[in-house]
Design a protein around this motif. Structure first.
Motif, PDB file in Angstrom:
ATOM      1  N   SER A 121       0.838  -1.209   0.000  1.00 55.73           N
ATOM      2  CA  SER A 121       0.000   0.000   0.000  1.00 55.73           C
ATOM      3  C   SER A 121       0.867   1.252   0.000  1.00 55.73           C
ATOM      4  N   LEU A 122       1.888   1.256   0.850  1.00 57.60           N
ATOM      5  CA  LEU A 122       2.764   2.429   0.946  1.00 57.60           C
ATOM      6  C   LEU A 122       3.454   2.711  -0.381  1.00 57.60           C
ATOM      7  N   ARG A 123       3.889   1.657  -1.059  1.00 58.69           N
ATOM      8  CA  ARG A 123       4.584   1.831  -2.342  1.00 58.69           C
ATOM      9  C   ARG A 123       3.743   2.644  -3.325  1.00 58.69           C
ATOM     10  N   ALA A 124       2.463   2.339  -3.375  1.00 58.69           N
ATOM     11  CA  ALA A 124       1.569   3.067  -4.283  1.00 58.69           C
ATOM     12  C   ALA A 124       1.383   4.517  -3.835  1.00 58.69           C
ATOM     13  N   GLU A 125       1.354   4.748  -2.527  1.00 53.86           N
ATOM     14  CA  GLU A 125       1.112   6.083  -1.989  1.00 53.86           C
ATOM     15  C   GLU A 125       2.292   7.027  -2.196  1.00 53.86           C
ATOM     16  N   ILE A 126       3.519   6.500  -2.194  1.00 58.96           N
ATOM     17  CA  ILE A 126       4.701   7.373  -2.211  1.00 58.96           C
ATOM     18  C   ILE A 126       5.447   7.353  -3.540  1.00 58.96           C
ATOM     19  N   TYR A 127       4.882   6.707  -4.524  1.00 56.00           N
ATOM     20  CA  TYR A 127       5.530   6.632  -5.837  1.00 56.00           C
ATOM     21  C   TYR A 127       5.829   8.023  -6.387  1.00 56.00           C
ATOM     22  N   GLU A 128       4.912   8.959  -6.204  1.00 56.62           N
ATOM     23  CA  GLU A 128       5.074  10.305  -6.759  1.00 56.62           C
ATOM     24  C   GLU A 128       6.243  11.062  -6.132  1.00 56.62           C
ATOM     25  N   TYR A 129       6.727  10.581  -4.978  1.00 58.96           N
ATOM     26  CA  TYR A 129       7.855  11.240  -4.311  1.00 58.96           C
ATOM     27  C   TYR A 129       9.195  10.579  -4.644  1.00 58.96           C
ATOM     28  N   ASN A 130       9.195   9.672  -5.600  1.00 58.65           N
ATOM     29  CA  ASN A 130      10.422   8.985  -6.026  1.00 58.65           C
ATOM     30  C   ASN A 130      11.013   8.143  -4.893  1.00 58.65           C
ATOM     31  N   ILE A 131      10.150   7.534  -4.089  1.00 61.24           N
ATOM     32  CA  ILE A 131      10.581   6.685  -2.983  1.00 61.24           C
ATOM     33  C   ILE A 131      10.285   5.232  -3.348  1.00 61.24           C
ATOM     34  N   ALA A 132      11.300   4.384  -3.254  1.00 61.60           N
ATOM     35  CA  ALA A 132      11.155   2.985  -3.624  1.00 61.60           C
ATOM     36  C   ALA A 132      10.874   2.120  -2.402  1.00 61.60           C
ATOM     37  N   VAL A 133      10.248   0.973  -2.640  1.00 60.30           N
ATOM     38  CA  VAL A 133       9.991  -0.028  -1.602  1.00 60.30           C
ATOM     39  C   VAL A 133      10.404  -1.387  -2.131  1.00 60.30           C
ATOM     40  N   THR A 134      11.286  -2.054  -1.404  1.00 59.88           N
ATOM     41  CA  THR A 134      11.713  -3.407  -1.752  1.00 59.88           C
ATOM     42  C   THR A 134      11.416  -4.347  -0.596  1.00 59.88           C
ATOM     43  N   LEU A 135      10.714  -5.429  -0.875  1.00 61.74           N
ATOM     44  CA  LEU A 135      10.427  -6.463   0.119  1.00 61.74           C
ATOM     45  C   LEU A 135      11.313  -7.668  -0.171  1.00 61.74           C
ATOM     46  N   VAL A 136      12.153  -8.020   0.796  1.00 59.97           N
ATOM     47  CA  VAL A 136      13.082  -9.132   0.654  1.00 59.97           C
ATOM     48  C   VAL A 136      12.570 -10.302   1.480  1.00 59.97           C
ATOM     49  N   CYS A 137      12.347 -11.433   0.824  1.00 62.64           N
ATOM     50  CA  CYS A 137      11.742 -12.592   1.475  1.00 62.64           C
ATOM     51  C   CYS A 137      12.765 -13.721   1.586  1.00 62.64           C
ATOM     52  N   PRO A 138      13.413 -13.854   2.737  1.00 64.61           N
ATOM     53  CA  PRO A 138      14.366 -14.956   2.893  1.00 64.61           C
ATOM     54  C   PRO A 138      13.656 -16.287   3.118  1.00 64.61           C
ATOM     55  N   GLY A 139      14.299 -17.347   2.678  1.00 63.83           N
ATOM     56  CA  GLY A 139      13.944 -18.682   3.124  1.00 63.83           C
ATOM     57  C   GLY A 139      14.792 -18.990   4.343  1.00 63.83           C
ATOM     58  N   PHE A 140      15.311 -20.201   4.414  1.00 61.07           N
ATOM     59  CA  PHE A 140      16.174 -20.562   5.539  1.00 61.07           C
ATOM     60  C   PHE A 140      17.567 -19.949   5.340  1.00 61.07           C
ATOM     61  N   VAL A 141      18.002 -19.195   6.346  1.00 67.01           N
ATOM     62  CA  VAL A 141      19.331 -18.577   6.348  1.00 67.01           C
ATOM     63  C   VAL A 141      20.030 -18.997   7.635  1.00 67.01           C
ATOM     64  N   ASN A 142      21.289 -19.329   7.531  1.00 66.45           N
ATOM     65  CA  ASN A 142      22.034 -19.840   8.682  1.00 66.45           C
ATOM     66  C   ASN A 142      22.392 -18.715   9.650  1.00 66.45           C
ATOM     67  N   THR A 143      21.429 -18.341  10.481  1.00 65.45           N
ATOM     68  CA  THR A 143      21.602 -17.320  11.507  1.00 65.45           C
ATOM     69  C   THR A 143      21.073 -17.877  12.826  1.00 65.45           C
ATOM     70  N   ASN A 144      21.052 -17.031  13.840  1.00 67.85           N
ATOM     71  CA  ASN A 144      20.536 -17.446  15.153  1.00 67.85           C
ATOM     72  C   ASN A 144      19.024 -17.258  15.280  1.00 67.85           C
ATOM     73  N   ILE A 145      18.329 -17.054  14.186  1.00 70.26           N
ATOM     74  CA  ILE A 145      16.899 -16.750  14.260  1.00 70.26           C
ATOM     75  C   ILE A 145      16.105 -17.853  14.949  1.00 70.26           C
ATOM     76  N   SER A 146      16.466 -19.120  14.709  1.00 69.99           N
ATOM     77  CA  SER A 146      15.715 -20.201  15.354  1.00 69.99           C
ATOM     78  C   SER A 146      16.084 -20.332  16.831  1.00 69.99           C
ATOM     79  N   LYS A 147      17.334 -20.011  17.188  1.00 73.88           N
ATOM     80  CA  LYS A 147      17.730 -20.036  18.598  1.00 73.88           C
ATOM     81  C   LYS A 147      16.985 -18.974  19.398  1.00 73.88           C
ATOM     82  N   ASN A 148      16.773 -17.813  18.786  1.00 74.98           N
ATOM     83  CA  ASN A 148      16.110 -16.706  19.469  1.00 74.98           C
ATOM     84  C   ASN A 148      14.596 -16.737  19.337  1.00 74.98           C
ATOM     85  N   ALA A 149      14.066 -17.667  18.520  1.00 74.69           N
ATOM     86  CA  ALA A 149      12.623 -17.733  18.290  1.00 74.69           C
ATOM     87  C   ALA A 149      11.867 -17.973  19.586  1.00 74.69           C
ATOM     88  N   LEU A 150      10.716 -17.319  19.722  1.00 71.33           N
ATOM     89  CA  LEU A 150       9.911 -17.435  20.930  1.00 71.33           C
ATOM     90  C   LEU A 150       9.076 -18.705  20.909  1.00 71.33           C
TER      91      LEU A 150
END
Length: 264
Positions: free
Chosen positions: A166-195
């Motif tokens: 939604s934001l991407r469409a709203e701010i296009y006129e201001y030359n502001i970009a939006v990139t959504l990065v979708c990781p799969g499994f990455v070898n980090t501590n994310i699973s150790k810290n998961a709640l």
């Protein structure tokens, strides 16, 4: 896009993807603002960067999202402006919905969704004023598909897609970009810290996470997507990426697949 002298603010920069991204961007002569809750770890990342004089540290807790205007002012004053905000901080989950206390659901949403959009909204006037800027947000493959043990994590990441599309469409006129990065499994501590269901960290590495993409390799692919100002990118193994397309085109088949899939 050349990152030399670009001013890039990265949240969740003390470890994992954020740390790797900071080091790689420093090698490309970017000026960096690094944020997380852990100032000691941020100092270690700063000292690992190519030119530590071009790195500023701002401690930031996404749960404390009512005071982000002052954090944005601090970030802008570091180098005079901000060109790119990388919303990378977040927390994961490893518990069935039936076993998860509502306070845990709320904490996940506060950190992953409300904290992220609060910082984005605080930065937005600066980008609008300069008629340039780039919001880069780390979501997840689980922001496109829901999997067991991650009900509220998936909800928080799905919510980010709704907000930023939604934001991407709203701010296009201001030359502001939006990139959504979708990781799969990455070898980090994310699973150790998961709640877990009672809010305590899982404190162990999932097998799939342990076998995931190395953060250094991931950061290079993420930087390429930022350079190209892609709207959305999936950086993952073949199976995770396949899941996105099966869900989109064959949702009933996906429902059967995901019930049988081991996601730990």
């Amino acid at each position: 896009m050349c990152f030399s002298d670009k001013i890039i603010w990265i949240t969740g920069a003390s470890s994992g993807i954020g740390k790797a991204l900071a080091i790689e961007l420093s090698n490309q002569n970017a000026k960096l603002i690094l944020s997380s809750r852990n100032s000691k770890d941020l100092e270690l990342v700063k000292n690992s960067c190519k030119n530590s004089d071009n790195v500023t540290i701002i401690t930031l807790d996404l749960e404390d999202y009512n005071h982000f205007n002052t954090k944005v002012d601090e970030a802008i004053s570091a180098f005079g402006k901000v060109d790119i905000l990388v919303n990378n901080a977040g927390i994961s989950q490893r518990s069935f919905a039936k076993d998860t206390h509502i306070t845990v659901d709320k904490r996940i949403m506060d950190i992953n969704f409300l904290g992220t959009i609060a910082l984005t909204k605080a930065m937005l006037p600066h980008f609008i004023e300069h008629k340039s800027g780039h919001f880069v947000t780390t979501t997840s493959i689980v922001g496109k598909i829901g999997t067991p043990l991650r009900s509220s994590y998936a909800a928080s990441k799905h919510a980010l897609h709704g907000f930023f599309d939604s934001l991407r469409a709203e701010i296009y006129e201001y030359n502001i970009a939006v990139t959504l990065v979708c990781p799969g499994f990455v070898n980090t501590n994310i699973s150790k810290n998961a709640l877990t269901g009672d809010g305590t960290p899982q404190q162990k590495m999932d097998a799939a996470t342990n076998n995931g993409i190395q953060p250094e390799r991931f950061s290079k692919m993420m930087i390429k997507a930022i350079q190209q100002k892609k709207e959305e990118v999936y950086i993952s193994g073949a199976k995770e990426k396949l899941g996105v397309y099966v869900k989109r085109f064959f949702p009933k088949i996906f429902s059967v697949m995901i019930r049988k899939l081991s996601v730990t």
